[in-house]
Design a protein around this motif. Sequence first.
Motif, PDB file in Angstrom:
ATOM      1  N   VAL A  46     -34.821   8.385 -19.871  1.00  0.00           N
ATOM      2  CA  VAL A  46     -34.849   8.564 -21.325  1.00  0.00           C
ATOM      3  C   VAL A  46     -34.556   7.241 -22.032  1.00  0.00           C
ATOM      4  O   VAL A  46     -35.205   6.911 -23.029  1.00  0.00           O
ATOM      5  N   LEU A  47     -33.613   6.479 -21.512  1.00  0.00           N
ATOM      6  CA  LEU A  47     -33.306   5.189 -22.116  1.00  0.00           C
ATOM      7  C   LEU A  47     -34.510   4.247 -22.043  1.00  0.00           C
ATOM      8  O   LEU A  47     -34.816   3.536 -23.017  1.00  0.00           O
ATOM      9  N   ALA A  48     -35.216   4.251 -20.924  1.00  0.00           N
ATOM     10  CA  ALA A  48     -36.418   3.423 -20.800  1.00  0.00           C
ATOM     11  C   ALA A  48     -37.486   3.859 -21.811  1.00  0.00           C
ATOM     12  O   ALA A  48     -38.132   3.013 -22.440  1.00  0.00           O
ATOM     13  N   VAL A  49     -37.638   5.161 -21.981  1.00  0.00           N
ATOM     14  CA  VAL A  49     -38.609   5.674 -22.959  1.00  0.00           C
ATOM     15  C   VAL A  49     -38.202   5.258 -24.371  1.00  0.00           C
ATOM     16  O   VAL A  49     -39.040   4.855 -25.179  1.00  0.00           O
ATOM     17  N   GLN A  50     -36.913   5.325 -24.667  1.00  0.00           N
ATOM     18  CA  GLN A  50     -36.441   4.898 -25.977  1.00  0.00           C
ATOM     19  C   GLN A  50     -36.709   3.409 -26.212  1.00  0.00           C
ATOM     20  O   GLN A  50     -37.088   3.020 -27.324  1.00  0.00           O
ATOM     21  N   CYS A  51     -36.501   2.600 -25.183  1.00  0.00           N
ATOM     22  CA  CYS A  51     -36.755   1.163 -25.324  1.00  0.00           C
ATOM     23  C   CYS A  51     -38.234   0.884 -25.592  1.00  0.00           C
ATOM     24  O   CYS A  51     -38.570   0.035 -26.420  1.00  0.00           O
ATOM     25  N   LEU A  52     -39.094   1.591 -24.893  1.00  0.00           N
ATOM     26  CA  LEU A  52     -40.521   1.377 -25.077  1.00  0.00           C
ATOM     27  C   LEU A  52     -41.042   1.952 -26.391  1.00  0.00           C
ATOM     28  O   LEU A  52     -42.060   1.497 -26.911  1.00  0.00           O
ATOM     29  N   ASN A  53     -40.354   2.938 -26.919  1.00  0.00           N
ATOM     30  CA  ASN A  53     -40.781   3.600 -28.157  1.00  0.00           C
ATOM     31  C   ASN A  53     -39.703   3.473 -29.234  1.00  0.00           C
ATOM     32  O   ASN A  53     -39.462   4.413 -29.992  1.00  0.00           O
ATOM     33  N   TRP A  54     -39.094   2.309 -29.317  1.00  0.00           N
ATOM     34  CA  TRP A  54     -37.985   2.079 -30.246  1.00  0.00           C
ATOM     35  C   TRP A  54     -38.361   2.375 -31.695  1.00  0.00           C
ATOM     36  O   TRP A  54     -37.517   2.714 -32.512  1.00  0.00           O
ATOM     37  N   PHE A  55     -39.637   2.290 -32.005  1.00  0.00           N
ATOM     38  CA  PHE A  55     -40.128   2.458 -33.366  1.00  0.00           C
ATOM     39  C   PHE A  55     -40.322   3.918 -33.764  1.00  0.00           C
ATOM     40  O   PHE A  55     -40.553   4.220 -34.923  1.00  0.00           O
ATOM     41  N   ASN A  56     -40.237   4.829 -32.801  1.00  0.00           N
ATOM     42  CA  ASN A  56     -40.525   6.243 -33.051  1.00  0.00           C
ATOM     43  C   ASN A  56     -39.220   7.032 -33.223  1.00  0.00           C
ATOM     44  O   ASN A  56     -38.491   7.251 -32.254  1.00  0.00           O
ATOM     45  N   PRO A  57     -38.926   7.486 -34.420  1.00  0.00           N
ATOM     46  CA  PRO A  57     -37.666   8.210 -34.626  1.00  0.00           C
ATOM     47  C   PRO A  57     -37.596   9.535 -33.863  1.00  0.00           C
ATOM     48  O   PRO A  57     -36.504   9.994 -33.518  1.00  0.00           O
ATOM     49  N   PHE A  58     -38.736  10.123 -33.562  1.00  0.00           N
ATOM     50  CA  PHE A  58     -38.729  11.389 -32.836  1.00  0.00           C
ATOM     51  C   PHE A  58     -38.254  11.218 -31.393  1.00  0.00           C
ATOM     52  O   PHE A  58     -37.652  12.122 -30.818  1.00  0.00           O
ATOM     53  N   VAL A  59     -38.512  10.056 -30.818  1.00  0.00           N
ATOM     54  CA  VAL A  59     -38.023   9.784 -29.460  1.00  0.00           C
ATOM     55  C   VAL A  59     -36.500   9.736 -29.469  1.00  0.00           C
ATOM     56  O   VAL A  59     -35.851  10.281 -28.573  1.00  0.00           O
ATOM     57  N   HIS A  60     -35.927   9.101 -30.469  1.00  0.00           N
ATOM     58  CA  HIS A  60     -34.469   9.016 -30.557  1.00  0.00           C
ATOM     59  C   HIS A  60     -33.850  10.378 -30.850  1.00  0.00           C
ATOM     60  O   HIS A  60     -32.796  10.714 -30.290  1.00  0.00           O
ATOM     61  N   LEU A  61     -34.502  11.166 -31.675  1.00  0.00           N
ATOM     62  CA  LEU A  61     -34.031  12.522 -31.942  1.00  0.00           C
ATOM     63  C   LEU A  61     -34.093  13.371 -30.671  1.00  0.00           C
ATOM     64  O   LEU A  61     -33.142  14.089 -30.346  1.00  0.00           O
ATOM     65  N   ALA A  62     -35.185  13.268 -29.947  1.00  0.00           N
ATOM     66  CA  ALA A  62     -35.334  14.027 -28.699  1.00  0.00           C
ATOM     67  C   ALA A  62     -34.270  13.624 -27.681  1.00  0.00           C
ATOM     68  O   ALA A  62     -33.710  14.482 -26.983  1.00  0.00           O
TER      69      ALA A  62
END
Length: 82
Positions: A46-62
């Motif tokens: 999940v942390l890797a996904v957040q790093c790659l998609n840092w610009f997407n607030p839905f990733v951080h919410l998920a």
Amino acid sequence: MIGVLRPVIVTPADFDARYDAEERRLVLAHERAHLAHGDPWINAVVLAVQCLNWFNPFVHLAARLLRIDQELACDAAVLAEV
């Protein structure tokens, strides 16, 4: 719990003095449930996904909702044993 390859349960220095035996047992059982569910590996992905998609607030919410779900699942697993 910290670590992915060799997860370790870390407690405060006064863990034994601050909590009675039953409280310590429940806290450690909760942390062991995280390990049994594979949460350290899941959180690393999940942390890797957040790093790659840092610009997407839905990733951080998920990611936040996943952590809440992990905590509730571990609480439920421990309470099911009691």
